[in-house]
Design a protein around this motif. Structure first.
Motif, mmCIF file in Angstrom:
data_model
loop_
_atom_site.group_PDB
_atom_site.id
_atom_site.type_symbol
_atom_site.label_atom_id
_atom_site.label_comp_id
_atom_site.label_asym_id
_atom_site.label_seq_id
_atom_site.Cartn_x
_atom_site.Cartn_y
_atom_site.Cartn_z
ATOM 1 N N GLU A 82 0.838 -1.197 0.000
ATOM 2 C CA GLU A 82 0.000 0.000 0.000
ATOM 3 C C GLU A 82 0.880 1.257 0.000
ATOM 4 O O GLU A 82 0.636 2.208 -0.736
ATOM 5 N N ALA A 83 1.938 1.203 0.806
ATOM 6 C CA ALA A 83 2.834 2.365 0.899
ATOM 7 C C ALA A 83 3.525 2.620 -0.443
ATOM 8 O O ALA A 83 3.714 3.771 -0.846
ATOM 9 N N ARG A 84 3.889 1.549 -1.132
ATOM 10 C CA ARG A 84 4.587 1.746 -2.406
ATOM 11 C C ARG A 84 3.644 2.271 -3.484
ATOM 12 O O ARG A 84 4.054 3.064 -4.338
ATOM 13 N N VAL A 85 2.408 1.820 -3.475
ATOM 14 C CA VAL A 85 1.436 2.371 -4.430
ATOM 15 C C VAL A 85 1.202 3.852 -4.112
ATOM 16 O O VAL A 85 1.143 4.702 -5.010
ATOM 17 N N GLU A 86 1.119 4.159 -2.838
ATOM 18 C CA GLU A 86 0.932 5.557 -2.440
ATOM 19 C C GLU A 86 2.142 6.395 -2.868
ATOM 20 O O GLU A 86 1.997 7.549 -3.302
ATOM 21 N N ALA A 87 3.341 5.801 -2.797
ATOM 22 C CA ALA A 87 4.549 6.519 -3.228
ATOM 23 C C ALA A 87 4.508 6.784 -4.731
ATOM 24 O O ALA A 87 4.948 7.846 -5.203
ATOM 25 N N MET A 88 3.983 5.833 -5.500
ATOM 26 C CA MET A 88 3.830 6.047 -6.937
ATOM 27 C C MET A 88 2.903 7.239 -7.197
ATOM 28 O O MET A 88 3.189 8.108 -8.025
#
Lengths: 413, 413
Positions: free
Chosen positions: A71-77
């Motif tokens: 979830e954090a990596r998608v949010e970073a994208m």
């Protein structure tokens, strides 16, 4: 869609993107970012399938980590896209303007490249990132990611396309090649007439394959056999922290230091202390005969070591008797990426900066600064190691070209 | 010398040329020019052998003419070098300079490309011309001319090398590949690591062969399927002279007009008068059905005609019902070289200039102005039709790149 159809759709889309105002593009980028957040569940589900398959196939855990989304990596994208929306628009700038004696008014104006092809490895975040940069610079893009990330990339690209369509922008501004066979990739690299530029993002093998097979103009990026030269007039208090930083702060990146070149007159003053610091960072040293005199537990370097981008806790060391020898050695083995001299002697610094043939040449700083964000570009599509078009960190401006706009009132020759 | 040895010698020479001051380079260019004049007898003798051989082999008279040198043509080569010596030095310019919050001072500075490879046809004047431009911009060059000009090229290159050596410059700054077999040319196009850029100069076949086979970055030059669009708001007094000029002033050049696009609403007002003017210049017209209504003795154009660079006394004509249709047609068939709109309507001009995807877009002027001299660059190595690095006429600046020079005082990340 087959490749030619994708090429045609992208070629049509480039005119649509080019016509968009800066604010329309930024609004679209923000909508695309929100949609990624909104579709996070679906993207993670698709990514889960990729990760399971990769693990079943025995993929190296480090590679699985680069493939895995959270979830954090998608949010970073999504956050990356919001940042791109906040950057100044690179288009429209007038680079030069002059009037000829015959009255022709000539304007050299910055415009988008058109259609950018990007070939990358199994890192799904590149899908959103590359789209964002290409789109902001007014381009359409055709993306070909690694086959292990195909489900993740498809989910991300679908989310982006749906979101573009919803806000009235052209969905074909991003197209993802979903055929993962080698033949498709090879035909993609020869899609002249539809694709204006091809940018490979990944390791040395991928980049070599693209350079060797593409008939589309390529921007070569990424391989970095970076050197630090410790001159006889170096300040040791600067030299050691810079070497430790450039070698160990992050080993797997292209701007990490791979090779140390050291002047004979300062060898004994630097190497023992440096060896101790490197030892506590678990760095293996491979040196020439004189290096071994100063660091008895180092191993012997062979010719191949000097040409190698280790991307590992290994540092090669070469002793030289002059600045000339250092420059010649570096120009022979470097990859045109980043090289640094540590010296308090202004003349030596100047000669090194002039004569070392790299995109970025440093005096008294770590090579790790070769980076679009560190340069203040706000974004980066890669580090160019070739000399055509762009050199060093490539931001939004490097995803543009120029055209000459000429206004007359009936001039003939 | 074999190719790898030439590559190494050129890679060493590039550092020597790069270090030369502007005045040293200019003095060398003048000496090289004088030597060409002095060696004129020897050069003409060598050229005589080339010409005899070509005639024996039944070469087309037009090609023999391009191959043949005369005293005046050798003098023109020398004069070309003197003009290059007189141009401003393109190097050393600081393109950008900024200081980062951490104190790093970053300077983006114009530097030579390094080693430039040039592949050209049997026109011996290119040997001196290409050397002069590369050298002035601080580069070494490796030249591969057409095999029919081998004796002439050898004599010219030897004269240049001897003269460079005499004035203390590096003779290896120019190297001529004398093996004329196809295999050598193919290996030359893959001499990565030694050659930084490859520039083909010649016809469409040569350029295609280089683009398809080179693994070195290429600057594609020269093919021009240039269009003139006569808008419904065109001033006919401007339109007809511009079309006649662009089509007939010199037919064999890349900036000549090959295709006319005309708005239906002005067709009847323009075509009959234009046809008369073109007829007296012996230009054949190939048009679509509506063109034939206005010019009954024109022949019918097929699909292939619109994509063709005739380089001949032939003009294709396409009728359109809107500016949009004109732009779409031109973007489909052009080669990214030069296209012109004739109109008194400022909005239509602006849309054409924005949306036609060519290196040079004109309003109310002949496409024949796409030329380094006409643009005031003082010299030209070719017209780039690609989007990477350089677009349109390439002068001395386009034979350079940049590097980032970064000064610190111990900065680490």
């Amino acid at each position: 869609m087959n490749l030619t159809e994708m090429g045609k759709a992208a070629a049509a889309a480039k005119y649509e993107v080019q016509k968009m105002s800066a604010s329309a593009k930024n609004a679209a980028l923000l909508a695309v970012a929100d949609a990624l957040t909104g579709n996070c569940g679906r993207i993670l589900e698709a990514n889960g399938r990729d990760v399971s398959r990769a693990q079943e196939n025995g993929m190296h855990p480090g590679m699985v980590d680069r493939l895995r989304l959270t979830e954090a990596r998608v949010e970073a994208m999504a956050e990356g896209l919001r940042q791109i929306a906040g950057l100044p628009d690179p288009l429209g700038e007038v680079l030069d303007r002059f009037t000829r004696p015959n009255g022709l008014e000539i304007e050299k104006r910055r415009v988008p490249l058109g259609v950018i092809g990007i070939i990358y490895e199994s890192r799904p975040n590149v899908t959103a990132d590359a789209f964002g940069l290409c789109f902001k610079a007014g381009n359409a893009c055709i993306l070909k990611g690694g086959k292990d990330a195909i489900d993740s990339n498809t989910a991300i690209a679908e989310s982006i396309r749906a979101s573009l369509a919803e806000c009235g922008a052209c969905a074909d501004a991003i197209q993802l090649i979903t055929d993962t066979d080698r033949e498709t990739t090879e035909r993609f690299m020869k899609l002249n007439g539809y694709v204006d530029v091809l940018i490979p993002r990944g390791g040395a093998g991928l980049i070599r394959a693209v350079v060797e097979n593409s008939t589309i103009p390529v921007i070569e990026t990424g391989t970095g056999n970076c050197h630090i030269y410790v001159d006889e007039y170096a300040d040791i208090q600067k030299a050691i922290p810079i070497i430790i930083n450039a070698k160990t702060q992050r080993i797997g990146v292209c701007n990490a230091c791979e090779s140390l070149v050291i002047h004979e007159n300062i060898r004994e003053k630097v190497l023992p202390a440096l060896a101790e610091a490197l030892r506590s960072a678990s760095v293996e040293i491979r040196g020439d005969e004189r290096t071994l005199r100063s660091i008895p537990d180092a191993s012997a370097a062979d010719e191949e070591d000097y040409g190698k981008e280790y991307l590992d806790y290994i540092l090669s060391v070469k002793t030289v008797d002059s600045l000339d020898e250092a420059i010649t050695h570096i120009n022979r083995y470097n990859t045109g990426h980043s090289d640094s001299i540590i010296t308090e002697n202004a003349d030596n610094a100047q000669r090194f900066l002039n004569e070392v043939d790299s995109a970025c040449v440093y005096a008294n700083a770590s090579t790790r600064f070769t980076d679009g964000f560190e340069f203040g570009f706000g974004a980066e599509i890669g580090i160019s190691t070739q000399k055509l078009h762009a050199r060093g960190p490539m931001g939004l401006k490097e995803l543009t070209t120029y055209k000459y706009v000429i206004r007359g009132n009936g001039q003939i020759r």
